[in-house]
Scaffold this active site. Sequence first.
Site, short mmCIF file in Angstrom:
data_model
loop_
_atom_site.label_atom_id
_atom_site.label_comp_id
_atom_site.label_asym_id
_atom_site.label_seq_id
_atom_site.Cartn_x
_atom_site.Cartn_y
_atom_site.Cartn_z
N SER A 126 18.91 2.69 -3.90
CA SER A 126 19.17 3.97 -4.57
C SER A 126 20.65 4.33 -4.56
O SER A 126 21.41 3.89 -3.71
CB SER A 126 18.38 5.09 -3.88
N1 SAH Z 1 14.81 2.72 0.12
C1 SAH Z 1 15.20 1.55 -0.64
C2 SAH Z 1 14.90 1.74 -2.11
C3 SAH Z 1 13.97 0.69 -2.54
S1 SAH Z 1 13.34 0.79 -4.20
C4 SAH Z 1 16.64 1.20 -0.37
O1 SAH Z 1 17.37 2.00 0.22
O2 SAH Z 1 17.05 0.09 -0.72
C5 SAH Z 1 11.63 1.14 -3.87
C6 SAH Z 1 10.87 0.13 -3.08
O3 SAH Z 1 9.53 0.60 -2.98
C7 SAH Z 1 10.78 -1.26 -3.71
O4 SAH Z 1 11.31 -2.20 -2.82
C8 SAH Z 1 9.28 -1.46 -3.94
O5 SAH Z 1 8.84 -2.79 -3.74
C9 SAH Z 1 8.68 -0.52 -2.91
N2 SAH Z 1 7.30 -0.09 -3.16
C10 SAH Z 1 6.71 0.27 -4.33
N3 SAH Z 1 5.43 0.63 -4.12
C11 SAH Z 1 5.19 0.50 -2.79
C12 SAH Z 1 4.06 0.72 -1.94
N4 SAH Z 1 2.87 1.15 -2.41
N5 SAH Z 1 4.19 0.47 -0.62
C13 SAH Z 1 5.35 0.03 -0.10
N6 SAH Z 1 6.46 -0.20 -0.84
C14 SAH Z 1 6.39 0.04 -2.17
#
Ligand code: SAH
Length: 220
Positions: free
Chosen positions: A65
């Site tokens: 993000s």
């Molecule tokens: N907090 C992260 C942002 C990651 S983007 C950072 O700082 O880099 C969102 C993430 O949510 C992705 O990696 C995606 O695979 C994950 N995601 C989506 N649905 C999910 C679920 N049901 N359970 C766990 N992770 C999930």
Amino acid sequence: MFSHESTFELRERMVREQIRKRGIHDRAVLQAMLDVPRHEFVETRNVEEAYGDHPLPIGGEQTISQPYMVALMTQELALKGGENVLEIGTGSGYQTAILARIAGMVCTIERIDSLLAQAGKRLERMGYSNVKLRNCDGTLGWPEESPFQGIIVTAGAPGVPPPLLDQLDQGGRLVIPVGDRFIQTLLVLERHGKRFKKTRSGGCRFVPLLGEHGWEDDRR
Ligand code: SAH
């Protein structure tokens, strides 16, 4: 790698121009954003852009993000220190590291195993010992580790997953982007007994939250 400035100076500028200027004032959040080396959480080819005012790809169609969004969501959790926090969507582990500097324990769930493994290695190498990682569907929460004084969802949801409400402690806050697959509103829910006080904290754009209480994975 970075030609003229040390990475600390890059973070100082990021905090000053992207974060403080937009109204983030929580001291612990600002300090964590200064301390965590964001460039270690992006892919090598994007390292020069690590402190830019935008999200970046991290593989598997996912993103780390925008720095401001990480700061805003963390501030909305209103952590004082020592809390048990649940994060859904580990991704690169950057938000996890920010949380781990403020909270007592961070439980983080990621559905893509390769991303989780990479984030886990990174966080371990950087010495974070207050992080528990799990590969499963985060829309179900993590009942064995509940209750949580803070829950943060870093993917866009069609609605608030009921298990997360159940696992939120009294007085605890849940921060979650809710909307359609492309654009969402950041919701903050604070638990008081069986009621949840709801506030809105602006528009945002996240990759979709997939799973039982999220969007359907249309590639399956
Ligand atoms: N907090 C992260 C942002 C990651 S983007 C950072 O700082 O880099 C969102 C993430 O949510 C992705 O990696 C995606 O695979 C994950 N995601 C989506 N649905 C999910 C679920 N049901 N359970 C766990 N992770 C999930």
